[in-house]
Each structure stands twice: as C-alpha cells, then as structure tokens.
Design a protein around this motif. Structure first.
Motif, PDB file in Angstrom:
ATOM      1  N   ALA A   1      11.667   3.007  34.659  1.00 26.96           N
ATOM      2  CA  ALA A   1      12.800   2.966  33.732  1.00 26.96           C
ATOM      3  C   ALA A   1      12.498   3.814  32.503  1.00 26.96           C
ATOM      4  CB  ALA A   1      13.097   1.529  33.329  1.00 26.96           C
ATOM      5  N   SER A   2      12.317   5.110  32.729  1.00 26.59           N
ATOM      6  CA  SER A   2      11.986   6.034  31.642  1.00 26.59           C
ATOM      7  C   SER A   2      12.180   7.454  32.146  1.00 26.59           C
ATOM      8  CB  SER A   2      10.533   5.848  31.194  1.00 26.59           C
ATOM      9  OG  SER A   2       9.638   6.293  32.198  1.00 26.59           O
ATOM     10  N   ASP A   3      12.254   8.383  31.216  1.00 22.47           N
ATOM     11  CA  ASP A   3      12.296   9.790  31.609  1.00 22.47           C
ATOM     12  C   ASP A   3      11.028  10.186  32.351  1.00 22.47           C
ATOM     13  OD1 ASP A   3      14.804  10.333  30.541  1.00 22.47           O
ATOM     14  OD2 ASP A   3      14.002  10.898  28.575  1.00 22.47           O
ATOM     15  N   ALA A   4       9.885   9.680  31.909  1.00 20.27           N
ATOM     16  CA  ALA A   4       8.615  10.040  32.545  1.00 20.27           C
ATOM     17  C   ALA A   4       8.605   9.635  34.013  1.00 20.27           C
ATOM     18  CB  ALA A   4       7.446   9.396  31.800  1.00 20.27           C
TER      19      ALA A   4
ATOM     20  N   TRP B   1      21.142   4.114  33.682  1.00 26.98           N
ATOM     21  CA  TRP B   1      20.177   3.052  33.451  1.00 26.98           C
ATOM     22  C   TRP B   1      20.439   2.390  32.098  1.00 26.98           C
ATOM     23  CZ3 TRP B   1      15.489   2.076  36.406  1.00 26.98           C
ATOM     24  CH2 TRP B   1      15.378   2.864  37.557  1.00 26.98           C
ATOM     25  N   GLN B   2      20.050   1.147  31.987  1.00 26.37           N
ATOM     26  CA  GLN B   2      20.044   0.495  30.687  1.00 26.37           C
ATOM     27  C   GLN B   2      18.932   1.118  29.837  1.00 26.37           C
ATOM     28  OE1 GLN B   2      19.597  -3.782  31.147  1.00 26.37           O
ATOM     29  NE2 GLN B   2      20.632  -3.716  33.127  1.00 26.37           N
ATOM     30  N   GLU B   3      19.042   0.925  28.527  1.00 27.06           N
ATOM     31  CA  GLU B   3      17.966   1.433  27.669  1.00 27.06           C
ATOM     32  C   GLU B   3      16.683   0.648  27.883  1.00 27.06           C
ATOM     33  OE1 GLU B   3      16.815   2.291  22.983  1.00 27.06           O
ATOM     34  OE2 GLU B   3      18.725   1.315  23.469  1.00 27.06           O
ATOM     35  N   ASN B   4      16.778  -0.671  27.927  1.00 28.42           N
ATOM     36  CA  ASN B   4      15.594  -1.519  28.045  1.00 28.42           C
ATOM     37  C   ASN B   4      15.744  -2.491  29.209  1.00 28.42           C
ATOM     38  OD1 ASN B   4      14.104  -0.575  25.740  1.00 28.42           O
ATOM     39  ND2 ASN B   4      15.622  -1.614  24.450  1.00 28.42           N
ATOM     40  N   TYR B   5      14.649  -2.689  29.887  1.00 28.65           N
ATOM     41  CA  TYR B   5      14.583  -3.674  30.959  1.00 28.65           C
ATOM     42  C   TYR B   5      13.554  -4.731  30.598  1.00 28.65           C
ATOM     43  CZ  TYR B   5      17.610  -0.835  33.863  1.00 28.65           C
ATOM     44  OH  TYR B   5      18.691  -0.152  34.357  1.00 28.65           O
TER      45      TYR B   5
ATOM     46  N   ASN C   1      14.654  16.535  22.888  1.00 29.63           N
ATOM     47  CA  ASN C   1      15.056  15.300  22.232  1.00 29.63           C
ATOM     48  C   ASN C   1      16.424  14.888  22.776  1.00 29.63           C
ATOM     49  OD1 ASN C   1      14.709  13.325  19.960  1.00 29.63           O
ATOM     50  ND2 ASN C   1      16.606  14.275  19.263  1.00 29.63           N
ATOM     51  N   PRO C   2      16.697  13.597  22.987  1.00 32.55           N
ATOM     52  CA  PRO C   2      15.801  12.444  22.801  1.00 32.55           C
ATOM     53  C   PRO C   2      14.931  12.194  24.023  1.00 32.55           C
ATOM     54  CG  PRO C   2      17.966  11.674  23.438  1.00 32.55           C
ATOM     55  CD  PRO C   2      18.069  13.174  23.326  1.00 32.55           C
ATOM     56  N   LEU C   3      14.028  11.233  23.878  1.00 35.76           N
ATOM     57  CA  LEU C   3      13.149  10.792  24.956  1.00 35.76           C
ATOM     58  C   LEU C   3      13.421   9.326  25.238  1.00 35.76           C
ATOM     59  CD1 LEU C   3      10.601  11.077  26.808  1.00 35.76           C
ATOM     60  CD2 LEU C   3       9.254  10.379  24.809  1.00 35.76           C
ATOM     61  N   TRP C   4      13.577   9.000  26.527  1.00 30.67           N
ATOM     62  CA  TRP C   4      13.793   7.603  26.931  1.00 30.67           C
ATOM     63  C   TRP C   4      12.472   7.037  27.438  1.00 30.67           C
ATOM     64  CZ3 TRP C   4      15.548   6.154  32.406  1.00 30.67           C
ATOM     65  CH2 TRP C   4      15.721   4.772  32.527  1.00 30.67           C
ATOM     66  N   THR C   5      11.982   5.986  26.797  1.00 27.96           N
ATOM     67  CA  THR C   5      10.744   5.329  27.209  1.00 27.96           C
ATOM     68  C   THR C   5      11.047   3.938  27.767  1.00 27.96           C
ATOM     69  OG1 THR C   5      10.214   4.149  25.163  1.00 27.96           O
ATOM     70  CG2 THR C   5       9.646   6.493  25.258  1.00 27.96           C
TER      71      THR C   5
END
Length: 714
Positions: free
Chosen positions: A138-141, A202-206, A675-679
């Motif tokens: 659940a991140s760009d990485a 995706w949601q921002e946070n899981y 930018n931006p980065l989703w972590t």
C-alpha cells in the motif's frame, strides 16, 4: 550435508607490462570465484603495471573460516586464499577493490580477514501480487516495484551488488506468499497464475496490522502485469535462489500471521486461529516450500499481527502446528539438509517460544534462531539501544538475528560510517547470529522518485551504494577504515576531492540520528523525519505533522544523551546531557561542516556526483530546519512556563528561520525528486502541503500564552 574443501588453484591473472588488457587464464572454478575473477578483470581494465605481477586466488581451507580469506604477497606474486569458495570470492573482491583504488600491489603484506557477524542480510518486503501482498504494497514503493521483483535482470544486478557489499542472505517478507510461490497437492486451486496489480484507487492509510488488504475493490480491479503460470513462477524463483547461492547469498521466507490472502476462502481456509483446515494448509505449504526450492535456506514467522486477543500460548500452539511441523516434515524427507528456522520475538515471548519449539531447537538439521527488532524502526537514532537486555537474558545459550530497520530516510544518499561502525560494535555479541537491514516503508527495488532520466530506474542499492556498502561491509569487518572509504569514494568520483566529500557526506547524514535521538518516535508510523510526519494519532493532531507542540512533548531516546524540552524548562541544563539548545547547535554544526566541505566541489559532467552533492545539501538544509525548530520549540515552552516576552520573540524568530530553512530543503528535494510520495505508514508526503504546516509553527509561537501548555508530555 557436509562439504570438504580440497586445495584448488582456481585463478591465475598475469598483469603484463604495457598491455592494453591483462591476459587472464582460469582453471576449474566455482561460481563464487568466477564472480571474483570477473571483478578482478573489470578492475584491471586499462591498468598497466610497471612489471609483471601474478595474482592467484585459491580455496585451501585450513585455519581459515568458511568466509574468511588471506591475501599474501611474495616474490612470485600475490595469492588470495579462501577457507571455502565464499572466502575466496570475498578475498578476490577485496583484491579487486585494492586495484580500483590504486593500491601498490607490490607492497602488500599479509592481510587476513574473517566475518565479524556470521549472517549479514537484508529485509526485503516483497510485493508479489495484489492477491499476496506485503506490508509495503500500500505505497508507491510497493506498486512501482511489483513488476521488477518478477524480472531476473533485477535479481542478477541486485544480488551482485549485495555480494560486493558482503551480504550473505536475503529475507523476503510477505503477509502470505504461498499462493504465489508453491503448488500444494492437497490444495491445488490455491496456487495463482499470473501477476496481478490493482488498478483501483487505494486508500491513503491501511491497518497498521496489515488487515483489510483483501478489500473487494482492490481485488475486483486487477491488471495483469506479467503472464506467467505457477510452474513458470516456480522455475523463476528456483533460478533466483540458485543465482543467490552462486553469490554466497541464501534466501529466507519470513511471514506475518495469520493471513489467508490469496486463498479466496477456497477449501474453507480462513484466518481463524482455530480453523483446522487452515492449520493443515499452512503446514503443508511450509513443507512444500522446501520440496519445491532446493536452495531455500530457511523460513521464519511472526505471530500476533493478525491474532487479536490471543494468548502467547495460543499463538505459539498455532505456530508450532503449522510452521514447526511443516519444517519437521520437510526435514524428515531430506535428512541432512540444513534448514534455518527463524521465530520473531515480536508480540510474543522468548521463553514461551523456546519451550514450545524445543523439538526444532534440538533437531540436528535445524538451525533455530530468534529474531529481535533491535532499534524498533530507527537504527538512525543512537549507537546504543535499550530494548534488548531482558531478551538477551531470556535466550542465553541461543542465538538471534537483530532486525535493523531504517525507516528514517528514503530519498537521500546517506553515509555516516562512524555512526555505523559504533552502532554495530555495540550489538551484544554473546547471542548474536547477525543482522538484517531494511525497511517496512520502502522496497529496495528500482528508483522511481528521481526526475533525472539518466538516473531514474537504477537499482536503489546502486543509487544508495555507499549506504548499503557501509552496513554490509562493516557487518563483515567494522575495522574498514575511513581512509579506505575515502579511497573508494575517490575511485567512484575521480574528479572530486574525496576527503572533503567524505566529511561532508558524514556530517550531513548525521541529521537523522541526531534529530531522532532527540525526538524519539520509535516506530515507523510514529515518526518519519524526512517529512517531519507520522500518522495523525502519534502527532496529537489531525494532520500527522509534528508541530512545535509535539516537539515540546515527545520524549528523547533513552540512550542518546539528550535532555527533553520539559526537562530543560523545569531543571535547566544538566551535566552529562545535551540540552535542546545544544542539540540544535550540534545540528547546525553538522550542516555548517557539510556545506563548508562542499563549497569548492564541482561535479563537472558527472550526473551521479551532482545528484549526490544535492542530496548532501538537502540533508544539511534539513539539519538547519530541525535546529531552528528545536530552538523555537524550546523558547515557546520557556515562555509558557515563565512568561518572559523575550522567549516568545526568540521563538518567533527561530521558527521564521525554520520556515526559510524548510523552503531551502524543499527546493533542493523537489529539484531531484517527484512529488507527492505515497507511503504505507504515514500516508502522503506532499512538500507543498507540508510547507503550509511548517508555517503554522510561527503562529503557534505568536499565539502562545503564559501558563498555558497544550502540549503535555509523554
């Protein structure tokens, strides 16, 4: 299985005077030594010696450790001797490095080395498929690297780099990898063809416990990014693991539990701890891993991530019935095959584990190891850590792998060798089997952040070569000197002053341990210093940004030697501890030193050097920001406690400067990175949004009131 290593001449290299390319003749070789040959050949290209020199690499055993080596100069040439093929490989790579840095080979004396740590590994959260995710999916990485982990070219390059840095194992971490890796005869429909990635939003946070990543929206909107059958997947991973063996690198699978991702409820499999079908499925999946992959070195597990409300006894009963019995079944089918079994201490108890798993502990073919998260999520905090003393006493007579987590910096090329050396030497040796280094918020795959086309898409381990070199090489030999490291930098960037670059790099890199030693958010979702951010809860606000109030209230690392803001306000400066103003001064000194050293360094046309210098400037700008922020936060707290208007004015001035420092930091960062980065642990990192929050600190200082402290302390 026992191996004996007979004396074997494996390489003779003759450097011919005044030749364009040295003549190389080889006899029978192991793959490990063949790799060393290639490294030496590459180092010799274009080098002419003043007289012929004979170089030999050989496997001789004797009093050398398996990975140990000896380099000896004599009248008839230079001989590299390894205790086994792995030692000869490392000795050959050492010789290649000596050639690259321009060492006088004719002046070499006897040099003997053996590993400081037996196991030197990496933590790789692997994004196999949307149906079998890891924490980091659940991140760009995770999303950017899913295709790469199914690409053999990625693995050959990655494993070659790991070997050069002296790492000897890879741990692949997944919530539930089995459907993507094995066919279990009793559960054939669970095995997955193809590699799927979700196209859903995706949601921002899981969940921080990785629950809910089988969301129906994610699974209902897949794209196939690689057409591949399960049989082809098996062939692929067999090839990867075999290539690892040829570089003296073992593979381990590590899981979190109980997750049933990828099974789609087939055969009645669920994540319920009392589901007997699930227990049987897991047991047979574990066994099948060793039946399927002859080069798989081991397996490990975490209990508790998805076992809510369960006792330690219940967790370990489940773990034994599944993983332990699965390993015992495999060991019974392959007597003599050595299997490493790793049990994390996380969310359970070491004594309970040792008691429950006694059959594995005592098994002659099983190497039972604990695993302990040594510095939580931030090795970059202090060179001494404090979580392990009780654990060390509990496992006396047994061994552990220390998990070293870097969840502090992902953007910048980091390098502070003095910190790494001291950190590793402080790890308790009596129970240590070794370390693994990595992240839960990043995938060390290919670089997707860099804007520069010539650098984008490189392996992260190549972009961050110095960072990974430090932790790997110093785990093998913490005696690697700063002089050697400077010479390595000089060979990489021959057009620059390596001594100044070394100093600048080290000083700027100290921003992360210095600030996190003062502002101690011990786990990943509680503190990400590159973005001054966490999840909202740990920040005590709705944004997750760590504002002035949080810099006042958050405690310091217990062993970093710092004094917190509330302690300083109440007690004044205390002998033997750095006050907040002293921490700020230290940060500013690091930044000053870095920029002074960079002042006359010119990258010329070297794109990588230019990017490296910009990263160092970025870290220096971040150090200035944190220095001003700490000073301003301290002044706000003093004003609230004592009411001196001079403290409030000082706070406003410091925080206005912090805003300027931040703008410099963001400008440098945005010049290089997208930018931006989703972590996956702290959500979106957006430099523009963060800049607005940084500015609000000034308003906190201006509106501060005497006698009113909204921050509290924790």
């Amino acid at each position: 299985m026992r191996f004996s290593y007979l004396p074997l001449l494996v390489l003779v290299v003759l450097i011919q005077a005044c030749s364009d390319r040295p003549a190389v003749s080889t006899e029978e070789t192991s793959p490990q030594v063949a790799f060393a040959i290639a490294e030496i050949e590459a180092a010799l290209i274009g080098i002419d010696s003043v007289s012929p020199i004979t170089l030999r690499v050989q496997v001789a055993g004797g009093n050398l450790a398996r990975e140990g080596y000896r380099i000896q100069s004599a009248a008839d040439g230079i001989t590299v001797t390894g205790g086994a093929a792995a030692g000869a490989m490392y000795g050959g790579m050492e010789l290649a490095e000596l050639i690259r840095i321009g060492a006088d080979l004719t002046a070499l004396d006897v040099h003997q080395a053996k590993p400081f740590m037996k196991r030197r590994g990496v933590k790789f959260n692997i994004p196999l498929d949307v149906r079998t995710p890891s924490y980091t999916d659940a991140s760009d990485a995770g999303q950017e690297n899913m295709a790469h982990v199914w690409d053999m070219e990625f693995w050959t390059e990655y494993l070659d780099n790991l070997a050069r840095h002296r790492y000897n194992y890879v741990s692949l971490w997944s919530l539930h990898p089995f459907p993507s890796l094995v066919k279990v005869p009793e559960y054939p429909d669970v095995a997955l063809d193809n590699v799927q990635r979700s196209t859903a939003e995706w949601q921002e946070n899981y969940s921080l416990q990785a629950r809910g990543m089988d969301d129906s929206t994610l699974l209902a909107n897949p794209e196939i990014i690689k057409e591949i059958t399960i049989d082809e997947k098996i062939d692929f991973w067999r090839t990867v693991m075999r290539y690892g063996k040829e570089r003296n690198i073992d593979f381990h699978l590590i899981t979190w539990n109980i997750f049933d991702y990828g099974t789609a409820g087939k055969y009645g499999i669920t994540d319920a701890i009392d589901n007997e079908t699930t227990r049987d499925y897991f047991r047979k999946s574990v066994t099948q891993c060793f039946l399927t992959y002859p080069d798989l070195a081991g397996i490990g597990l975490t209990t508790g991530e998805n076992m809510p409300g369960q006792t330690t006894e219940a967790k370990e009963d489940w773990a034994y019935d599944t993983y332990a019995r699965g390993v015992l079944d495999a060991a019974a089918q392959f007597p003599g095959r050595k299997i490493t079994f790793i049990h994390r201490q996380h969310q359970t108890g070491a004594l309970a584990i040792a008691d429950k798993f006694k059959a594995l502990v005592d098994h002659p073919d099983v190497d039972f190891l604990f695993c302990f998260k040594y510095a939580k999520a931030h090795v970059m905090s202090a060179t001494k850590q404090h979580y392990h003393p009780k654990f060390v006493k509990e496992i006396a007579g047994m061994k552990t792998l220390w998990g070293l987590r870097n969840d502090s910096n992902y953007h910048f090329r980091w390098g502070a060798p003095d910190f790494v050396r001291e950190f590793l030497q402080n790890i308790p040796r009596e129970v240590s089997e070794g370390i693994y280094y990595g992240s839960d918020q990043w995938v060390q795959g290919r670089d997707f952040l860099t804007k520069e086309p010539a650098l984008s898409g490189r392996l992260e381990i190549d972009k961050n070569w110095y960072h990974w070199l430090l932790w790997g090489r110093m785990s093998f030999d913490p005696g690697v000197s700063n002089e050697r490291l400077t010479a390595i930098i000089q060979a990489r960037f021959p057009q620059t002053n390596a001594s100044q670059l070394f100093d600048a790099w080290q000083q700027a890199s100290m921003v992360f341990p210095t600030v996190t030693g003062f502002h101690w958010g011990h786990v990943d979702y509680r503190w990400y210093p590159e973005a001054v951010k966490s999840r909202p809860g740990p920040a005590n606000n709705e944004t997750g940004f760590h504002d002035v109030n949080r810099f006042i209230s958050l405690k310091t690392h217990p062993l970093a030697g710092n004094q917190s803001v509330p302690e300083f306000v109440a007690q004044g400066a205390q002998p033997g501890r750095r006050s907040p103003p002293e921490v700020a001064a230290r940060l500013r000194s690091y930044a000053d030193g870095a920029l002074i050293n960079l002042a006359n360094l010119n990258p010329d046309n070297n794109t990588e050097l230019r990017a490296t210098l910009t990263d160092i400037r970025s870290m220096a700008a971040l150090a200035y920001y944190f220095a001003s922020k700490i000073e301003g936060s301290n002044s706000v707290a003093l004003f609230r406690a004592k009411g001196a208007i001079s403290d409030q004015r000082a706070a406003v001035t410091s925080l206005e400067q912090a805003t300027e420092d931040w703008r410099e930091y963001v400008g440098l960062t945005a010049s290089q990175y997208r930018n931006p980065l989703w972590t996956n642990r702290v959500g979106y990192v957006d430099w523009e949004v963060l800049t607005g929050w940084v500015g609000e600190d000034v308003e906190i200082a201006r509106s501060a009131e005497f006698g009113v402290d909204p921050a509290g302390a924790d």
